[in-house]
Scaffold this active site. Structure first.
Site, PDB file in Angstrom:
ATOM      1  N   GLY A  21       0.433  -0.961   0.205  1.00 21.56           N
ATOM      2  CA  GLY A  21      -0.107  -0.143   0.276  1.00 21.56           C
ATOM      3  C   GLY A  21       0.779   1.198   0.220  1.00 21.56           C
ATOM      4  O   GLY A  21       0.642   2.090  -0.922  1.00 21.56           O
ATOM      5  N   GLU A 176       0.651 -23.528   0.710  1.00 20.40           N
ATOM      6  CA  GLU A 176       2.187 -22.819  -0.263  1.00 20.40           C
ATOM      7  C   GLU A 176       3.069 -23.417   0.204  1.00 20.40           C
ATOM      8  O   GLU A 176       3.908 -24.510  -0.118  1.00 20.40           O
ATOM      9  CB  GLU A 176       1.917 -21.603  -0.256  1.00 20.40           C
ATOM     10  CG  GLU A 176       0.925 -20.875  -1.378  1.00 20.40           C
ATOM     11  CD  GLU A 176       0.717 -19.473  -1.275  1.00 20.40           C
ATOM     12  OE1 GLU A 176       0.226 -19.382  -2.793  1.00 20.40           O
ATOM     13  OE2 GLU A 176       1.543 -19.086  -1.307  1.00 20.40           O
ATOM     14  N   ASP A 306      -4.386  -4.271   5.338  1.00 20.27           N
ATOM     15  CA  ASP A 306      -4.530  -5.006   5.986  1.00 20.27           C
ATOM     16  C   ASP A 306      -4.773  -4.344   7.343  1.00 20.27           C
ATOM     17  O   ASP A 306      -5.059  -5.297   8.329  1.00 20.27           O
ATOM     18  CB  ASP A 306      -3.290  -6.176   6.048  1.00 20.27           C
ATOM     19  CG  ASP A 306      -3.161  -7.054   5.255  1.00 20.27           C
ATOM     20  OD1 ASP A 306      -3.661  -6.518   4.613  1.00 20.27           O
ATOM     21  OD2 ASP A 306      -2.575  -7.444   4.813  1.00 20.27           O
TER      22      ASP A 306
END
Length: 426
Positions: A21, A176, A306
């Site tokens: 961001g 992952e 976030d």
């Protein structure tokens, strides 16, 4: 004491945080008629989606990090300070850092998220986590040291603990990481440790929910579960971790699981700084913002990524904590700040959901695309590679990551298997 940055005739925009961001706010504003000040505790941007590959010896740490000063380089009115923000004082339009105070005309809070241990102190002290480059390197050391320890013990109980690798959390990071560990077990470790019986190595993925990748479609969840089972990962749904002392994990079903390697990937919370009114903090420790990303009650304080919760008709509980959200919010907010400075009306933010991808292992990935389209297997895997290369910062990083991926694919090897410092928990 004041943070030493010379005054400017331009309005001062302070960005706290050099993540996705903050970087995209800076990318738009660094050559506009503003004095841009970016503050971060680290001097680099981290491409967090690939941290797990650093942890599992697939990539060099430098390939997924980019110097913030280099990113801002060439912009005369852009400044970077490596320090930590202690608090925000919005009623005085200033912030307090470890280096002193600094005033702002516009403030962008882009501090991202922290690991949420849900007040379990023993987990925080003993579990590995994966939010920064240093933590990824530590995890690599932990994994490799564990196998070195296996060769130095004849005690069966100790070896069992060392052979159990537990991952708490079935989101993208957990899935992952489990897939990458399974590839290490199959392709790399047998050559490095021929004396060990790696058939006894267990990779256990825990999640208290009913399915993996809960933020994605049922298609993605089902295929991720299928692929992980094909890779020999033991997936346990409906089960979480209650406590962990570094040698055994107590699960929510009261089972005791011996392990010296537990990775906590089960939750995050917004990294909110002191000074924000508690009434503005929503669930998940995220700051409530309006459609312009303004912190409610302020005209010149914004939050993105976030650390912010922005609601709309499609996302009544807030936009998802994903990199594409922060990237889009950052670019849009920067343009809105320019509009406000020029006495123009800001434009409401609308998130364009381009889809989600998660990789499980070699030629295995899942994806959700707009219009309810879903991908699985090799096509999703190639899409995942292309998207992540595209979003990496810097041509050198793209080239290095691509070359490492090509090497790993062609040779079934992982080049970065170095233990450069002893890893200690806590």
């Amino acid at each position: 004491m004041a943070l030493d940055i010379s005054d400017s005739s331009y309005p001062r925009v302070i960005i706290i945080g050099g993540g996705f961001g903050g970087l995209n706010v800076a990318n738009v504003l660094k050559r506009k008629e503003v004095q841009l000040v970016m503050i971060d505790r680290n001097n680099h941007h981290t491409f967090q989606p690939l941290l797990y590959q650093v942890a599992t010896s697939g990539l060099e740490a430098g390939s997924i990090a980019y110097p913030l000063r280099k990113f801002l380089g060439g912009a005369k009115n852009a400044h970077f300070r490596m320090t930590e923000v202690e608090s925000i004082i919005p009623e005085e339009n200033k912030i307090k850092t470890l280096a002193g105070y600094i005033n702002y005309d516009y403030l962008v809070i882009a501090t991202g998220s922290d690991t949420n241990f849900f007040n379990m102190a023993d987990l925080k002290a003993n579990a590995a986590q994966l939010k920064s480059v240093s933590q990824a390197i530590d995890m690599r050391h932990l994994i490799l040291q564990t196998f070195e320890k296996m060769l130095l013990t004849d005690d069966e109980e100790t070896r069992t603990r060392l052979m159990n690798f537990v991952i708490a959390g079935g989101g993208p990071t957990g899935v992952e990481l489990a897939g990458a560990l399974s590839e290490l077990r199959k392709r790399v470790l047998p050559n490095d440790y021929p004396e060990l019986d790696l058939s006894k190595m267990k990779i256990i993925l825990l999640d208290p929910g009913t399915r993996l990748l809960a933020s994605m479609s049922n298609f993605a969840s089902d295929h991720a579960l299928k692929y992980l089972k094909q890779f020999g990962v033991e997936v346990r749904l409906g089960i979480g971790v209650k406590s962990y002392d570094g040698k055994q994990a107590v699960l929510t079903n009261e089972e005791i699981l011996p392990t010296e390697t537990l990775v906590w990937a089960a939750g995050v919370k917004g990294a909110v700084l002191p000074g924000i009114d508690p009434s503005l903090i929503a669930k998940g420790n995220r700051i409530m913002v309006d459609e312009y990303n303004r912190v409610k009650g302020f005209d010149n304080v914004f939050a993105i990524g976030d650390v912010a919760v922005q609601q709309d008709a499609r996302y009544p509980h807030g936009l998802p904590g994903l990199a594409p959200v922060a990237i889009q919010q950052g670019s849009h907010l920067a343009k809105n700040i320019v509009r406000v400075i020029n006495n123009q009306q800001p434009i409401p933010f609308k998130y364009w959901d381009k889809g989600s991808l998660a990789t499980i292992g070699r030629l295995k990935a899942v994806g959700d695309l707009p219009e309810s389209l879903h991908l699985g297997g090799m096509i999703a895997w190639f899409a995942w590679l292309v998207v992540h290369l595209f979003y990496l910062i810097g041509f050198r990083n793209k080239l290095m990551v691509f070359s490492d991926w090509a090497w790993n694919y062609l040779t079934y090897d992982r080049r970065v298997r170095l233990i450069v410092r002893p890893f200690k928990k806590g």
